[in-house]
Design a protein around this motif. Structure first.
Motif, short mmCIF file in Angstrom:
data_model
loop_
_atom_site.label_atom_id
_atom_site.label_comp_id
_atom_site.label_asym_id
_atom_site.label_seq_id
_atom_site.Cartn_x
_atom_site.Cartn_y
_atom_site.Cartn_z
N SER A 133 -10.65 15.97 1.38
CA SER A 133 -10.69 14.53 1.23
C SER A 133 -10.19 14.15 -0.15
N ASP A 134 -9.65 12.94 -0.26
CA ASP A 134 -9.21 12.46 -1.55
C ASP A 134 -10.42 12.30 -2.48
N PHE A 135 -10.20 12.52 -3.78
CA PHE A 135 -11.28 12.31 -4.73
C PHE A 135 -10.70 11.97 -6.09
N ALA A 136 -11.51 11.33 -6.92
CA ALA A 136 -11.15 11.02 -8.30
C ALA A 136 -11.91 11.95 -9.22
N GLU B 201 -9.43 30.07 -0.20
CA GLU B 201 -9.66 28.91 0.65
C GLU B 201 -10.22 27.73 -0.13
N LEU B 202 -10.08 27.77 -1.45
CA LEU B 202 -10.66 26.74 -2.31
C LEU B 202 -9.70 25.55 -2.42
N ALA B 203 -9.86 24.59 -1.52
CA ALA B 203 -9.10 23.35 -1.63
C ALA B 203 -9.60 22.57 -2.84
N PRO B 204 -8.76 21.73 -3.46
CA PRO B 204 -9.19 21.00 -4.66
C PRO B 204 -10.49 20.24 -4.44
N LYS B 205 -11.40 20.38 -5.40
CA LYS B 205 -12.71 19.73 -5.29
C LYS B 205 -13.34 19.65 -6.67
N ALA C 189 -12.75 20.35 -11.96
CA ALA C 189 -12.43 20.58 -10.56
C ALA C 189 -11.88 22.00 -10.43
N THR C 190 -11.88 22.51 -9.20
CA THR C 190 -11.35 23.85 -8.93
C THR C 190 -10.47 23.82 -7.70
N SER C 191 -9.60 24.79 -7.60
CA SER C 191 -8.78 24.97 -6.40
C SER C 191 -8.14 26.34 -6.45
N HIS C 192 -7.59 26.77 -5.32
CA HIS C 192 -6.70 27.92 -5.29
C HIS C 192 -5.28 27.41 -5.38
N THR C 193 -4.43 28.13 -6.10
CA THR C 193 -3.07 27.64 -6.35
C THR C 193 -2.25 27.46 -5.09
N ASP C 194 -2.54 28.22 -4.05
CA ASP C 194 -1.64 28.27 -2.90
C ASP C 194 -2.14 27.45 -1.72
N LEU C 195 -2.78 26.33 -2.02
CA LEU C 195 -3.14 25.34 -1.01
C LEU C 195 -2.49 24.01 -1.41
N PRO C 196 -1.95 23.27 -0.45
CA PRO C 196 -1.25 22.02 -0.79
C PRO C 196 -2.19 20.99 -1.40
N TYR C 197 -1.63 20.18 -2.28
CA TYR C 197 -2.39 19.06 -2.84
C TYR C 197 -1.40 18.03 -3.39
N ARG C 198 -1.93 16.86 -3.66
CA ARG C 198 -1.20 15.81 -4.36
C ARG C 198 -2.09 15.30 -5.48
N THR C 199 -1.49 14.88 -6.58
CA THR C 199 -2.29 14.34 -7.68
C THR C 199 -1.48 13.33 -8.46
#
Length: 325
Positions: free
Chosen positions: A98-101, A147-151, A108-118
């Motif tokens: 989900s989108d978040f601010a 599997e860590l999507a941005p959060k 925040a954390t994420s894995h590099t190889d999952l799509p995102y927009r910022t």
């Protein structure tokens, strides 16, 4: 350390260079900005290799960023990213989240190889730190790391620990080569940040061996920052710092057992270093005032510990002049 700024490029080429060479070539992302705004674009970043990870600090005018499936295919990273927002805030969105601010000072954390927009929130643009930690360097491999999507971090108790580790990691960057003790400090801080991220995302248990080690490293960093913040207070004592850390006094002393100096030695050393800095910056200031400003309960105590540490009185140190200090 590598630094780069758009001032090195002609104004009409700055955003195109940033997009093609820096954004796509270095970070593996697609950058977009309306053509009429490109002439005013500004961007700068630094990159340090620390403890097996890469620490990036980035400032830039507002623009949109996407890491798409094609970007990932062209430049896979297989790393965990820990982001520290330093500017006015940012927006994240992704195909699997989900989108978040993310607000100023948040993580925040994420894995590099999952799509995102910022994109940044407001006109202030980007200002953030990104620590990229290769998954292969993190002990205890777990497929959920990829599997860590941005959060954002939702555990408020972890935020001051992360902030202290990030600050100490940047300061430790002044160290030497791979055999220098500083590199060991860097590696410990990187592993602590990685494991704190995994604790927050539910992959690592806080009570596990690696979880406890990460919390110890982070709490020690935070304790040192609390000491620095309260140096002027002559009543600075273990119980004050332990209360703010949320641990027992016994646990606080156990944290310092793993470092080179005890709690009291750390406090005294920090006060002495601050007094030396004040003597350099304000040579006309009375030594008695400096001793009080640094939290020493008496001038006699200050002279005694200064002489024991440096083999001279404070006045003799000041008389050496700036070129000898």
């Amino acid at each position: 350390m590598f630094r780069w700024c758009t001032d090195e490029v002609e104004p009409h080429d700055r955003f195109d260079y940033w997009r093609e060479v820096r954004a796509k070539g270095l970070f593996g992302v697609t950058a977009e900005l309306e053509r009429e705004r490109r002439a005013e674009f500004f961007g700068e970043f630094s990159l340090r290799q620390l403890g097996g990870a890469g620490l990036v600090e980035l400032k830039a005018s507002a623009y949109a960023v996407e890491r798409s499936a094609s970007d990932i295919a062209c430049a896979p990273g297989d790393a965990i990213c820990v982001y520290q927002q330093l500017g006015s805030g940012g927006w994240f969105g992704g195909l699997r989240a989900s989108d978040f601010a993310i607000a100023n000072g948040s993580f925040a954390t994420s894995h590099t190889d999952l799509p995102y927009r910022t994109a940044p929130l407001g006109a202030g643009g980007f200002h953030l730190r990104i620590l990229k930690i290769p998954v292969s360097s993190i002990p205890g491999q777990d497929k959920r790391m990829r599997e860590l999507a941005p959060k954002t971090f939702n555990d408020s108790a972890l935020a001051p620990l992360l902030s202290a580790c990030f600050t100490d990691l940047a300061e430790a960057a002044a160290g030497g080569g791979a055999t220098d003790p500083t590199s060991l400090v860097q590696a410990a801080l990187v592993q602590a940040l990685a494991h704190l991220a995994l604790i927050e995302r539910g992959i690592l248990r806080p009570g596990s061996r690696r979880g406890q080690a990460a919390l110890r490293t982070a709490r020690l960093s935070q304790a040192r920052h609390l000491i620095a913040r309260h140096l002027q207070d002559p009543d600075l004592a273990p119980i004050m710092v332990a209360d703010q850390l949320g641990v027992s006094v016994r646990h606080l002393h156990m944290l310092f057992e793993t470092s080179e100096k005890s709690f009291s030695q750390t406090v005294t050393d920090a006060r002495l270093k601050q007094s030396r800095r004040l003597m350099r910056e304000a040579p006309e200031r009375l030594i008695a005032d400096i001793a009080t400003a640094c939290g020493f309960d008496s001038l006699a105590t200050y002279y005694r510990v200064f002489n024991a540490a440096y083999g001279m009185a404070p006045g003799d140190f000041r008389a050496q002049g700036p070129e000898r200090r």
